[in-house]
Design a protein around this motif. Structure first.
Motif, PDB file in Angstrom:
ATOM      1  N   SER A 131       0.827  -1.217   0.000  1.00 20.35           N
ATOM      2  CA  SER A 131       0.000   0.000   0.000  1.00 20.35           C
ATOM      3  C   SER A 131       0.860   1.264   0.000  1.00 20.35           C
ATOM      4  O   SER A 131       2.034   1.253   0.365  1.00 20.35           O
ATOM      5  CB  SER A 131      -0.919  -0.006   1.223  1.00 20.35           C
ATOM      6  OG  SER A 131      -0.169  -0.179   2.416  1.00 20.35           O
ATOM      7  N   ALA A 154      -3.682   4.462  -1.404  1.00 22.90           N
ATOM      8  CA  ALA A 154      -4.164   3.371  -2.260  1.00 22.90           C
ATOM      9  C   ALA A 154      -3.674   2.047  -1.683  1.00 22.90           C
ATOM     10  O   ALA A 154      -2.635   1.989  -1.019  1.00 22.90           O
ATOM     11  CB  ALA A 154      -3.661   3.536  -3.697  1.00 22.90           C
ATOM     12  N   GLU A 198      -2.216   0.655  -8.058  1.00 27.45           N
ATOM     13  CA  GLU A 198      -3.514   1.311  -7.907  1.00 27.45           C
ATOM     14  C   GLU A 198      -3.327   2.801  -7.618  1.00 27.45           C
ATOM     15  O   GLU A 198      -4.091   3.644  -8.109  1.00 27.45           O
ATOM     16  CB  GLU A 198      -4.307   0.659  -6.783  1.00 27.45           C
ATOM     17  CG  GLU A 198      -5.764   1.105  -6.699  1.00 27.45           C
ATOM     18  CD  GLU A 198      -6.582   0.680  -7.906  1.00 27.45           C
ATOM     19  OE1 GLU A 198      -7.581   1.374  -8.204  1.00 27.45           O
ATOM     20  OE2 GLU A 198      -6.239  -0.324  -8.553  1.00 27.45           O
ATOM     21  N   TYR A 199      -2.299   3.131  -6.853  1.00 32.30           N
ATOM     22  CA  TYR A 199      -2.007   4.536  -6.568  1.00 32.30           C
ATOM     23  C   TYR A 199      -1.699   5.297  -7.861  1.00 32.30           C
ATOM     24  O   TYR A 199      -2.250   6.381  -8.104  1.00 32.30           O
ATOM     25  CB  TYR A 199      -0.821   4.651  -5.606  1.00 32.30           C
ATOM     26  CG  TYR A 199      -0.234   6.045  -5.548  1.00 32.30           C
ATOM     27  CD1 TYR A 199      -0.897   7.068  -4.882  1.00 32.30           C
ATOM     28  CD2 TYR A 199       0.981   6.330  -6.176  1.00 32.30           C
ATOM     29  CE1 TYR A 199      -0.373   8.357  -4.853  1.00 32.30           C
ATOM     30  CE2 TYR A 199       1.511   7.611  -6.146  1.00 32.30           C
ATOM     31  CZ  TYR A 199       0.832   8.616  -5.490  1.00 32.30           C
ATOM     32  OH  TYR A 199       1.345   9.889  -5.473  1.00 32.30           O
ATOM     33  N   ARG A 239      -4.911   5.762  -9.905  1.00 38.63           N
ATOM     34  CA  ARG A 239      -5.861   6.716  -9.337  1.00 38.63           C
ATOM     35  C   ARG A 239      -5.362   8.154  -9.469  1.00 38.63           C
ATOM     36  O   ARG A 239      -6.135   9.057  -9.821  1.00 38.63           O
ATOM     37  CB  ARG A 239      -6.112   6.374  -7.865  1.00 38.63           C
ATOM     38  CG  ARG A 239      -6.827   5.043  -7.649  1.00 38.63           C
ATOM     39  CD  ARG A 239      -7.067   4.770  -6.174  1.00 38.63           C
ATOM     40  NE  ARG A 239      -7.620   3.441  -5.952  1.00 38.63           N
ATOM     41  CZ  ARG A 239      -8.006   2.984  -4.760  1.00 38.63           C
ATOM     42  NH1 ARG A 239      -7.898   3.758  -3.690  1.00 38.63           N
ATOM     43  NH2 ARG A 239      -8.494   1.756  -4.634  1.00 38.63           N
ATOM     44  N   CYS A 262     -10.335  11.632  -0.938  1.00 36.48           N
ATOM     45  CA  CYS A 262     -10.046  10.360  -0.261  1.00 36.48           C
ATOM     46  C   CYS A 262     -11.264   9.795   0.461  1.00 36.48           C
ATOM     47  O   CYS A 262     -12.109  10.529   0.974  1.00 36.48           O
ATOM     48  CB  CYS A 262      -8.908  10.542   0.742  1.00 36.48           C
ATOM     49  SG  CYS A 262      -7.275  10.471   0.010  1.00 36.48           S
ATOM     50  N   ASP A 293     -10.665   3.770   1.528  1.00 37.54           N
ATOM     51  CA  ASP A 293      -9.728   2.971   0.745  1.00 37.54           C
ATOM     52  C   ASP A 293      -8.691   3.839   0.034  1.00 37.54           C
ATOM     53  O   ASP A 293      -8.061   3.410  -0.920  1.00 37.54           O
ATOM     54  CB  ASP A 293     -10.511   2.127  -0.275  1.00 37.54           C
ATOM     55  CG  ASP A 293      -9.645   1.065  -0.923  1.00 37.54           C
ATOM     56  OD1 ASP A 293      -8.807   0.476  -0.220  1.00 37.54           O
ATOM     57  OD2 ASP A 293      -9.808   0.832  -2.138  1.00 37.54           O
ATOM     58  N   GLY A 294      -8.543   5.065   0.492  1.00 39.69           N
ATOM     59  CA  GLY A 294      -7.594   5.968  -0.144  1.00 39.69           C
ATOM     60  C   GLY A 294      -8.261   6.852  -1.179  1.00 39.69           C
ATOM     61  O   GLY A 294      -9.466   7.167  -1.077  1.00 39.69           O
ATOM     62  N   ASP A 301     -10.371   8.091  -3.978  1.00 37.75           N
ATOM     63  CA  ASP A 301     -11.609   7.506  -4.517  1.00 37.75           C
ATOM     64  C   ASP A 301     -12.010   8.279  -5.767  1.00 37.75           C
ATOM     65  O   ASP A 301     -12.632   9.332  -5.693  1.00 37.75           O
ATOM     66  CB  ASP A 301     -12.710   7.581  -3.459  1.00 37.75           C
ATOM     67  CG  ASP A 301     -14.005   6.932  -3.919  1.00 37.75           C
ATOM     68  OD1 ASP A 301     -14.045   6.414  -5.052  1.00 37.75           O
ATOM     69  OD2 ASP A 301     -14.972   6.944  -3.130  1.00 37.75           O
ATOM     70  N   THR A 302     -11.642   7.751  -6.918  1.00 37.74           N
ATOM     71  CA  THR A 302     -11.931   8.437  -8.179  1.00 37.74           C
ATOM     72  C   THR A 302     -13.406   8.432  -8.521  1.00 37.74           C
ATOM     73  O   THR A 302     -13.837   9.161  -9.417  1.00 37.74           O
ATOM     74  CB  THR A 302     -11.131   7.808  -9.325  1.00 37.74           C
ATOM     75  OG1 THR A 302     -11.471   6.413  -9.433  1.00 37.74           O
ATOM     76  CG2 THR A 302      -9.626   7.932  -9.083  1.00 37.74           C
TER      77      THR A 302
END
Length: 435
Positions: free
Chosen positions: A130, A145, A150-151, A154, A172, A175-176, A178-179
């Motif tokens: 993460s 993320a 994934e980071y 996003r 955010c 889950d970090g 959030d698009t």
């Protein structure tokens, strides 16, 4: 990488401030091993593969122009600050008050513009760990993320926004980043429109043109010409409504700047009314009213209104220099210089800036240099400021005369710091504005 290049190209085309995208070659195995030996730990598998097969370093910076008006839901103006570097990969320092047991759990791969850190969490056995953000002021961690891949995805979706808390927290969730959140969708839709909307397209309707002006301001003559095809009172009315109803002060200021470029004449009577206590008076911040007064009313009418309030402020009759600076800076007038002369006193901070931006003539500056101690120091600092900012007097400077005057006062100075400032002014004369 193609998405990053396209983003930066389109941002630059639309007038955003862009630092050239930096992408270094992929890392060699030897370079990766060298860093791992320095750190004393393996680089997580997925990040390692990205460094070896993609790029060992990427840096991206961009910022939107000051005149941009974002949707109200976007609390902090996003800007680009994204990347990583193999050579700078290191253990984070959480400060003297930080928990030392946290440091070996993370690797820092990017430092935000405010000094905060982006981190990979070293969970044992996790191939793609993460990504976290650490705030040095708050000593708090934010999940960005659940994995590095994934980071990157996003952040790229959000336009490679910056890492500091003012940038990412509004996007955010648990889950970090959030698009899919409402705020993120509003931002993404706005950004896509900003990147693609042209003046030609916008000119087809007044509403579209106002949207374009909210993104680019109206200083450009082509934008002013586009507004000129519509009824000038309708244009004025729509802009006035936006000034009044904008929720944020900076949005009110931005719409006021559009008004000045497009509808200054039509707005004059309304601006006059803002000096009377009414419902709209309460809706317009003092700074916005001062700005509109400077640009929509004749100087002989508008300047006395502002000066009266400056002189009758909350300082028991004394004029505070920074209050005068912020309220009178828009007039850029010799009348301001004449007024301030009777108020200048030590400390001069604020007075020097106001003198510098009030379009002084060479003769006025010279008179101040030969005036009282406060006037001389104010003019001296103003001249140095003007030289640094490449602001020239409105009349030519006689270099020989100025050099003589500055040299004489330098030689009379006792304080070393004041002598140094005189030397700075003298050395800058030849490259400033010579007759």
């Amino acid at each position: 990488m193609t998405r990053w290049k396209m983003l930066m190209k389109r941002l630059e085309q639309q007038g955003a401030r862009v630092h050239p995208l930096e992408v270094q070659p992929a890392a060699t195995e030897a370079e990766l091993v060298e860093v791992e030996e320095r750190l004393g730990t393996p680089i997580p598998f997925v990040f390692r593969a990205l460094l070896k097969q993609g790029t060992q370093e990427v840096r991206m910076y961009w910022s939107l122009p000051d005149e941009v008006i974002l949707p109200d839901e976007i609390e902090d103006k996003p800007a680009g600050d994204f990347g990583w570097s193999l050579s700078e990969l290191d253990w984070p320092y959480f400060g003297d008050d930080g928990d030392e047991t946290d440091a070996p759990r993370y690797l820092q791969f990017h430092t935000a513009g405010n000094g905060d850190a982006l981190l990979i969490r070293l969970d044992e056995g996790v191939a793609d760990p993460s990504v976290w953000y650490w705030s040095h002021e708050e000593d708090e961690f934010d999940l960005m993320a659940p994995s590095f891949i994934e980071y990157v995805e996003r952040v790229t979706t959000l336009g490679c926004i910056g890492a500091d808390c003012g940038q990412h927290r509004q996007f955010c969730g648990e889950d970090g980043l959030d698009t899919g959140s409402t705020t993120a969708q509003i931002w993404s839709n706005w950004l896509e429109r900003y990147l693609t909307l042209t003046l030609e397209q916008s000119s087809a309707s007044l509403e579209a043109l106002l949207i374009y002006a909210s993104m680019h301001g109206a200083e450009d003559q082509a934008i002013q010409d586009a507004f000129a095809q519509y009824d000038r009172f309708e244009v004025y009315g729509l802009i006035r409504s936006r000034v009044i109803h904008a929720r944020q002060s900076d949005h009110k200021q931005a719409w006021s700047e559009v008004m000045v470029h497009v509808s200054a004449t039509e707005a004059a009577d309304w601006v006059r009314s803002l000096w009377q206590e009414n419902e709209e008076y309460e809706a317009i911040p003092v700074g916005v009213r001062d700005y509109l007064t400077a640009y929509c009313l004749p100087e002989a009418e508008g300047l006395p209104l502002v000066i009266h309030e400056v002189e009758n402020g909350e300082n028991n009759g004394a004029v505070h220099p920074y209050d005068a600076l912020h309220r009178l800076r828009h007039f850029r007038s010799s009348a301001v210089i004449n007024w301030m002369k009777s108020h200048v006193a030590f400390p001069i901070n604020g007075w020097d800036s106001l003198l510098a931006i009030s379009q002084p003539s060479a003769e006025e500056l010279l008179a101040w240099l030969n005036g009282s101690d406060a006037e001389r120091q104010t003019a001296l600092h103003a001249v140095c400021h003007m030289m640094q900012q490449q602001i020239v007097p409105v009349t030519p400077v006689d270099v020989a005369q100025w050099k003589q005057v500055l040299s004489e006062w330098r030689d009379k100075e006792i304080l070393r710091n004041n002598k140094r400032i005189f030397e700075q002014a003298i050395s800058g004369l030849s490259g400033w504005y010579a007759s």
